[in-house]
Write an enzyme that holds these catalytic residues in place. Structure first.
Site, short mmCIF file in Angstrom:
data_model
loop_
_atom_site.label_atom_id
_atom_site.label_comp_id
_atom_site.label_asym_id
_atom_site.label_seq_id
_atom_site.Cartn_x
_atom_site.Cartn_y
_atom_site.Cartn_z
N ARG A 106 36.16 28.62 44.00
CA ARG A 106 37.15 28.00 43.10
C ARG A 106 38.57 28.38 43.52
O ARG A 106 39.50 27.57 43.45
CB ARG A 106 36.92 28.48 41.65
CG ARG A 106 35.73 27.83 40.99
CD ARG A 106 35.41 28.49 39.67
NE ARG A 106 36.51 28.48 38.73
CZ ARG A 106 36.76 29.44 37.82
NH1 ARG A 106 35.95 30.48 37.72
NH2 ARG A 106 37.78 29.36 37.02
N HIS A 162 39.60 41.74 29.25
CA HIS A 162 39.70 40.84 30.39
C HIS A 162 40.95 40.01 30.22
O HIS A 162 41.26 39.58 29.11
CB HIS A 162 38.47 39.93 30.43
CG HIS A 162 38.21 39.35 31.78
ND1 HIS A 162 37.47 40.02 32.74
CD2 HIS A 162 38.59 38.20 32.34
CE1 HIS A 162 37.41 39.28 33.82
NE2 HIS A 162 38.09 38.17 33.62
N LYS A 214 30.25 37.95 33.20
CA LYS A 214 30.55 39.31 33.68
C LYS A 214 30.50 40.30 32.52
O LYS A 214 29.98 41.39 32.63
CB LYS A 214 31.94 39.34 34.33
CG LYS A 214 31.99 38.61 35.66
CD LYS A 214 33.24 38.95 36.44
CE LYS A 214 34.48 38.21 36.00
NZ LYS A 214 34.64 36.88 36.53
N SER A 270 32.51 32.12 33.67
CA SER A 270 32.80 33.18 34.63
C SER A 270 33.11 34.49 33.89
O SER A 270 32.53 35.55 34.19
CB SER A 270 33.99 32.75 35.50
OG SER A 270 34.57 33.83 36.16
N ASP A 284 28.73 34.45 40.10
CA ASP A 284 30.16 34.35 39.79
C ASP A 284 30.98 34.76 41.00
O ASP A 284 32.02 34.18 41.28
CB ASP A 284 30.53 35.22 38.57
CG ASP A 284 32.01 35.06 38.24
OD1 ASP A 284 32.43 33.90 38.02
OD2 ASP A 284 32.74 36.04 38.22
#
Ligand code: URA
Length: 409
Positions: A168, A82, A187, A183, A161
């Site tokens: 956001r 990520h 995930k 967040s 999320d």
């Protein structure tokens, strides 16, 4: 319990309990709390922070908002990577295929753009036909067969999320460390990866601007991973300059393909570093050897084949990938050397062209963006092309703009 008290408690820098967070966030998801109250709470959290137990609580509430996958029937180790988000950062589209070519299994849940940073889901959606929310069965089958599959959050997978991320994005609450940590980790955990590498971007074009903030986020991500028995490692990488020459969704997919075809660039280096680290995490391969194997996966064409298989398996048709045919060439106004290319400036211009969202209802234009033709340190002459702008409409502002984010000395 009521939302106003919760907002006021966070405004007064108090720690919220699990039940208060659950009340606020779950009721927002079910539509009982309006956008304006959740926006106020997110802003209070962004300004006043949350401690680790609040962050763990929020991560848990996010995970429990949907289904969770158990991928252990596919392989004992399933990897994920990520990025906290950058400019011109399409590493996932290179790392996933390298990992698949190396025999790893990558099950990746990605997000959309956040603030001025681009998101993988927006990028792959620029490929006509690409499905980002396959069924659970299709997703499992693809990881098993192709070694790499990508999913977005959905009504079943971390739906909280999905809605909070979108809010956001348009409320100036993107850079909060506890919100980023919950967040990302919700995930990763919901999708079932066992070995996770997180690339924390630092610099003008990233959500976090200092190394100190990035180090705090790193510790939190690792601690949340520990709480869920997941192996989490992080790297910190510079995002003061765009990571690749392309900024904009379809342009970035094309650039990822160029890298998979062997083009050397910072995007190539970062992707190789991440894939190699994942191989080391799972198989204990010596780091240098892992890097060689990752480079070989590209140079042999194996990673490109895995990319094509991945796109086809998710319904995408690369022959229909289109960038805008309206192109403005921006030329240098003087001779000199490229001193810097500021990622934030590039991202703001890409946003103006329509590559990212400014409001919840905005539509992204997948074909627009910037293709840089120079890099830091290049010697250039007056009238050399600095970049091409792929635009929706020819517009005076873009024709005559003074694009100071490319500094020439
Ligand atoms: N990536 C995410 O998934 N969430 C964030 O908040 C930031 C980056």
């Amino acid at each position: 319990m009521n939302m106003l008290d919760i907002i006021i408690r966070k405004k007064n820098k108090e720690a919220l309990s699990y039940d208060e967070l659950k009340y606020a966030f779950n009721n927002y998801l079910s539509g009982k709390i309006p956008d304006y109250q959740m926006s106020a709470l997110l802003m209070a959290i962004t300004i006043n922070g949350m401690n680790m137990s609040e962050t763990l609580a929020l991560t848990n509430i996010f995970i429990r908002s949907g289904e969770t996958y158990d991928l252990s029937s596919i392989a004992p180790h399933v990897v994920d990577k990520h990025s906290t988000g950058g400019v011109g950062d399409s590493t996932t589209l290179v790392v996933g295929p390298i990992c698949a070519a190396l025999g790893l299994k990558m099950a990746k849940m990605s997000g959309r753009g956040l603030g001025l940073t681009g998101g993988t889901i927006d990028k792959v959606e620029s490929i006509p036909g690409f499905i980002v929310n396959e069924s659970k069965e299709e997703f499992f089958e693809q990881v098993r067969k192709n070694g790499f599959a990508l999913s977005s959050q959905s009504d079943n997978l971390v739906p909280l999320d999905k809605v909070i991320y979108a809010l956001r994005d348009v409320t100036g609450t993107t850079e909060s460390i506890p919100l980023i940590a919950s967040s990302i980790m919700s995930k990763k955990i919901a999708l079932g990866a066992t070995d996770i590498l997180i690339d924390i971007k630092v610099g003008s074009g990233a959500l976090l601007h200092t190394k100190e903030e990035a180090e705090i986020l790193s510790k939190w991500l690792i601690d949340i991973g520990d709480a869920y028995h997941r192996k989490v490692e992080t790297i910190l990488s510079d995002m003061n300059e765009p990571l690749s020459f392309a900024i904009g969704n379809a342009l970035e997919v094309k650039e990822a393909i160029n890298v998979l075809n062997g083009k050397r660039s910072p995007l190539f280096d970062t992707a190789v570093e991440i894939a190699a680290r994942l191989l080391t995490m799972v198989e204990g391969t010596d780091e240098k050897k892992a890097q060689e194997l990752a480079i070989q996966a590209i140079d042999s064409g194996a990673a490109l084949t895995c990319f094509n298989d991945f796109v086809t398996a998710q319904g995408g048709d690369l022959s229909k990938l289109k960038v805008s045919d309206k192109v403005i060439k921006v030329k240098a106004k003087k001779d000199g050397i490229i001193e810097s290319i500021d990622a934030l400036g590039a991202a703001k211009l890409a946003a103006k062209l329509g590559a990212t969202k400014k409001t919840l209802d905005d539509k992204i234009d997948y074909g627009v963006g910037i293709l840089l033709k120079v890099k830091k340190g290049d010697h250039i002459k007056k009238n050399d092309v600095l970049m091409e702008l792929y635009v929706k409409n020819y517009n005076e502002e873009f024709h005559n703009g003074d694009f100071a984010f490319i500094e020439i000395v």
